[in-house]
Design an enzyme around this catalytic site. Structure first.
Site, short mmCIF file in Angstrom:
data_model
loop_
_atom_site.label_atom_id
_atom_site.label_comp_id
_atom_site.label_asym_id
_atom_site.label_seq_id
_atom_site.Cartn_x
_atom_site.Cartn_y
_atom_site.Cartn_z
N LEU A 93 41.99 66.34 65.86
CA LEU A 93 42.28 65.16 66.93
C LEU A 93 41.84 65.44 68.49
O LEU A 93 41.92 66.55 68.73
CB LEU A 93 43.95 65.17 66.74
CG LEU A 93 44.79 64.66 67.84
CD1 LEU A 93 46.21 64.02 67.35
CD2 LEU A 93 45.03 65.22 69.21
N ASN A 94 41.60 64.43 68.88
CA ASN A 94 41.16 64.40 70.51
C ASN A 94 41.97 63.28 71.26
O ASN A 94 43.33 63.11 70.92
CB ASN A 94 39.86 64.79 70.80
CG ASN A 94 38.68 63.55 70.37
OD1 ASN A 94 38.45 63.64 69.33
ND2 ASN A 94 38.13 63.24 71.50
N ASP A 95 41.35 62.56 71.98
CA ASP A 95 42.07 61.59 72.84
C ASP A 95 43.03 60.68 72.33
O ASP A 95 42.77 60.03 71.26
CB ASP A 95 40.81 60.61 73.54
CG ASP A 95 39.71 61.57 73.98
OD1 ASP A 95 39.66 62.52 74.00
OD2 ASP A 95 38.80 60.47 74.48
N TYR A 118 34.61 55.45 69.12
CA TYR A 118 35.14 56.26 70.22
C TYR A 118 36.35 55.72 70.84
O TYR A 118 36.83 54.74 70.52
CB TYR A 118 33.96 56.60 71.12
CG TYR A 118 33.03 57.41 70.95
CD1 TYR A 118 33.20 58.26 69.61
CD2 TYR A 118 32.04 58.37 71.74
CE1 TYR A 118 32.30 59.37 69.23
CE2 TYR A 118 31.28 59.52 71.60
CZ TYR A 118 31.48 60.08 70.25
OH TYR A 118 30.75 60.96 69.91
N SER A 119 36.79 56.26 72.23
CA SER A 119 37.93 56.00 72.83
C SER A 119 38.07 54.56 73.32
O SER A 119 37.06 53.88 73.64
CB SER A 119 38.29 57.03 73.73
OG SER A 119 38.72 58.37 73.24
N GLU A 176 34.97 60.52 82.37
CA GLU A 176 35.44 60.02 81.04
C GLU A 176 36.68 59.10 81.11
O GLU A 176 37.51 59.40 82.27
CB GLU A 176 35.39 61.06 80.05
CG GLU A 176 34.00 61.65 79.52
CD GLU A 176 34.10 62.53 78.50
OE1 GLU A 176 33.15 62.35 77.43
OE2 GLU A 176 34.96 63.30 78.35
N GLN A 226 41.63 59.87 68.50
CA GLN A 226 40.28 60.22 67.96
C GLN A 226 40.61 61.24 66.83
O GLN A 226 41.20 62.18 67.10
CB GLN A 226 39.63 60.74 69.15
CG GLN A 226 39.03 59.82 70.11
CD GLN A 226 38.10 58.96 69.63
OE1 GLN A 226 36.98 59.32 69.47
NE2 GLN A 226 38.25 57.73 69.33
N ARG A 234 31.17 54.61 78.62
CA ARG A 234 32.32 54.45 77.20
C ARG A 234 33.64 54.27 77.83
O ARG A 234 34.14 54.51 78.85
CB ARG A 234 32.23 55.81 76.35
CG ARG A 234 32.27 57.08 77.19
CD ARG A 234 32.10 58.19 75.81
NE ARG A 234 31.85 59.34 76.57
CZ ARG A 234 30.74 59.94 76.90
NH1 ARG A 234 29.64 59.23 76.44
NH2 ARG A 234 30.78 61.27 77.33
N ASP A 235 34.51 54.20 76.85
CA ASP A 235 36.33 54.16 77.08
C ASP A 235 36.65 53.15 77.84
O ASP A 235 37.33 53.41 78.81
CB ASP A 235 36.43 55.83 77.66
CG ASP A 235 35.86 56.84 76.88
OD1 ASP A 235 35.48 56.89 75.71
OD2 ASP A 235 35.85 57.82 77.57
C1 FRU Z 1 36.88 62.36 75.55
C2 FRU Z 1 35.82 61.73 74.86
C3 FRU Z 1 35.42 60.13 75.27
C4 FRU Z 1 34.85 59.61 73.89
C5 FRU Z 1 35.80 60.43 72.74
C6 FRU Z 1 34.91 60.88 71.70
O1 FRU Z 1 37.32 63.53 75.30
O2 FRU Z 1 34.66 62.61 75.05
O3 FRU Z 1 34.64 60.00 76.46
O4 FRU Z 1 35.10 58.37 73.74
O5 FRU Z 1 36.18 61.73 73.55
O6 FRU Z 1 35.61 61.40 70.69
#
Ligand code: FRU
Length: 477
Positions: A39-41, A100-101, A223, A57, A169-170
Site C-alpha cells: 500500500l502507499n498513498d 497512480y494517485s 508530489e 495505491q 501527476r496526482d
Molecule cells: C507518491 C507517489 C505519487 C504517485 C504514486 C504512485 O508516493 O509517487 O506521486 O502518483 O505515488 O504510486
C-alpha cells in the site's frame, strides 16, 4: 496492465496469502493496512451519503513496488471498516503502467474522480524523466463509489506547459466560486518542483491557468499537491522531493508539508514551508472535507522505496505499509494543527489516571494504547519510554524520538522546541503517532519490537496529569 480479471485469478492463486499475512503479529489493530501486498498513498478520499471512501495505491499480491491499482476501504464511523473490491485497475492503454494517485469531489450527487494514468513507453531509449512517459489525467464518475463510468482522458502531456518534464501527476480538485480548480504535482525541465493549476467550469474541460512555486528552487518535484481552505486560510499541501537536510528539518528521504498561500486574482504567493510531521514514516498527504465540514488528513505511514531504513519485517509475511490515523485539521496561531479524529475515543477501554510525579510504570500486552500527558511545567525535561528501546526525550530545547533495533534503521528525529505542555501518544502494535502541544507538531513512525509486551515509564521532575487507555481493535468486515 493489471486488470480485474487478473486480480480475480490472482485471488485464487494466492488464496493462502491472507493466512500468511494475518499470522504476522506486526499487523496493526486500528490502522488501515495493505490487506495483502503493498500500500502507499491514500487516494480519492470522499464521503457520500454517510459513507467515507478511502482508496489507496495498491499492489495486492506483491509487497514491493508494482503496477498500481486503487484498493478500497469504506467506513461510516471510522471504527468499523469494510474491505471492498479494488476500485480502479490499470487495465487500459491510458494507465497500463499504473493507476497512480488521484482524488475525488462530489458535484450534484455524483462523485468525480481524477487520477494519473502512468504509461512508460517501450519503443525507444528513454530516460523516463525528460521523455518516455505519458502522464494522463483521467476522469471517472460514480454514483456510489463502487462502480464507475468509462475512463475519460482530460489532460495529456501536450496539455502541460512546455517546460515540464514527463513527471506531472496526482490531480486534486477543489471548488472556488463557480470554478473547479485542479492542482497537479510537477517537475520542470530545469529541475524545479511546482504545482500546476487548471480551471474548469464542468469538470470535463480544463485549461491551464498558472503554476504555484517558490521563488528559489524548493526540491526537484512536488508530489501529491492539495489546495484547500482552512478557516478562510488557503493552504497548499505538497510532498516535495530533493530538499537538502537541515539540522532538524527535512530528515527523511522525501518530505510532506504545507505552505500558507495568498491568492490575488489568480496569482499565488506562498509563505514558508512547514513540515506536517517530524517522524520517520509520513508521506503523500491527502485531505478532504467530510459531510459535517471537517477537513480530514490521511497520509501514507511509509516512504518511497528510496527510504534509508531496512526492509520492514512485514515483507516476509507478504504485506507492507499502512495509512496514518485520520486527523482533523484546524488552523490556529498561524499554523495547521492536527488532531486525532474524535471517533477514536470510542476505541478507549481500561482508563488509568495518575499524577505524573506518582507514576512508576504501566504494562501493555499488545502496545495498543493512548497516552495523554499535560505538564504543569512545560519547560521541564523528561524521558518517556514507549518500548524497550524507544524513548521520547525533552531537554528544554529539543524533543527527540530515539529508536534502537526495533526501528529497523530508524534512529533519531528531533523537533527544536522550548516548551512541551501536552502530549498525546497513539501506540499501535507497530506504529507510534505522537501529537505535541495540541497537535501543533506530530511525529509518526513505524516500530517493530520483538515483543508486544512492553513497559511504559516516565522519568521527569515535571508534574501534571497522565491518562492512559488501552485501545480496542477496529472491526474490519
Ligand atoms: C507518491 C507517489 C505519487 C504517485 C504514486 C504512485 O508516493 O509517487 O506521486 O502518483 O505515488 O504510486
Amino acid at each position: 496492465m493489471y486488470t480485474k480479471e487478473e486480480y480475480v485469478k490472482d485471488c485464487q492463486i494466492h488464496n493462502g496469502m491472507w493466512r500468511v499475512v494475518n499470522s504476522d503479529f506486526n499487523r496493526l489493530n486500528y490502522h488501515l493496512m495493505a490487506p495483502t501486498g503493498w500500500l502507499n498513498d491514500p487516494n480519492g478520499l470522499v464521503e457520500k451519503n454517510g459513507i467515507n471512501h478511502i482508496y489507496f495505491q495498491y499492489t495486492p499480491f506483491d509487497a514491493g513496488w508494482g503496477i498500481k491499482s486503487w484498493g478500497h476501504y469504506t467506513t461510516k464511523d471510522w471504527i468499523t471498516y469494510k474491505e471492498e473490491e479494488p476500485f480502479v485497475f490499470a487495465d487500459n492503454r491510458l494507465d497500463r503502467d499504473g493507476a497512480y494517485s488521484g482524488s475525488a469531489i462530489v458535484k450534484d450527487g455524483v462523485i468525480h474522480y481524477f487520477y494519473t494514468g502512468n504509461v512508460k513507453l517501450l519503443d525507444g531509449n528513454y530516460d523516463y524523466v525528460l521523455n518516455g512517459r505519458e502522464q494522463n489525467t483521467i476522469h471517472l464518475m460514480s454514483d456510489d463509489g463502487y462502480h464507475f463510468t468509462d475512463k475519460a482522458l482530460v489532460l495529456a502531456n501536450s496539455d502541460y506547459p512546455d517546460d515540464m518534464t514527463t513527471h506531472v501527476r496526482d490531480p486534486k480538485i477543489s471548488k472556488d466560486g463557480e470554478n473547479y480548480v485542479m492542482v497537479l504535482g510537477a517537475r520542470s525541465v530545469e529541475g524545479k518542483g511546482c504545482a500546476l493549476v487548471y480551471h474548469s467550469a464542468d469538470l470535463s474541460h480544463w485549461h491551464y491557468v498558472t503554476r504555484i512555486q517558490t521563488s528559489e528552487k524548493f526540491g526537484f518535484m512536488w508530489e501529491c499537491p492539495d489546495l484547500f481552505k482552512l478557516n478562510n486560510q488557503l493552504v497548499l499541501s505538497v510532498s516535495p522531493q530533493g530538499l537538502e537536510k537541515e539540522e532538524t528539518r527535512y530528515q527523511n528521504v522525501f518530505q510532506s508539508g504545507y505552505f500558507l498561500v495568498d491568492e490575488n486574482h489568480g496569482d499565488y504567493a506562498v509563505g514558508k514551508f512547514e513540515e506536517f510531521d517530524y517522524g520517520f514514516d509520513f508521506y503523500a498527504v491527502q485531505t478532504f472535507e467530510d459531510e459535517s465540514g471537517r477537513r480530514i488528513l490521511m497520509a501514507w505511514m511509509g516512504l518511497p522505496m528510496e527510504s534509508e531504513y531496512q526492509e520492514d519485517p512485514t515483507v516476509k509475511y507478504n504485506w507492507r505499509h499502512a495509512l496514518t490515523m485520520p486527523r482533523e485539521l484546524v488552523f490556529q496561531n498561524g499554523a495547521v494543527y492536527q488532531r486525532p479524529l474524535k471517533e477514536f475515543e470510542k476505541l478507549r477501554k481500561n482508563e488509568f489516571q495518575t499524577q505524573i510525579s506518582e507514576f512508576k510504570q504501566w504494562q501493555t500486552e499488545n502496545c495498543s494504547f493512548e497516552l495523554n500527558a499535560s505538564f504543569s511545567n512545560p519547560t521541564e525535561s523528561f524521558s518517556l519510554r514507549l518500548r524497550d528501546d524507544v524513548v521520547l526525550t525533552f531537554d528544554g530545547s529539543m524533543l527527540s524520538l530515539k529508536m534502537g533495533e526495533s526501528g529497523f534503521g530508524r534512529t533519531q528525529r528531533n523537533i527544536a522546541l522550548d516548551k512541551v505542555s501536552q502530549l498525546q501518544v497513539f501506540s499501535d502494535t507497530t506504529s507510534l503517532e505522537i501529537f505535541i502541544n495540541g497537535g501543533r507538531y506530530t511525529m509518526t513512525s513505524r516500530v517493530f519490537s520483538d515483543s508486544l509486551k512492553q513497559t511504559i515509564s516516565f522519568d521527569t521532575k515535571a508534574d501534571g496529569r497522565l491518562t492512559i487507555y488501552d485501545l480496542k481493535k477496529f472491526n474490519i468486515e
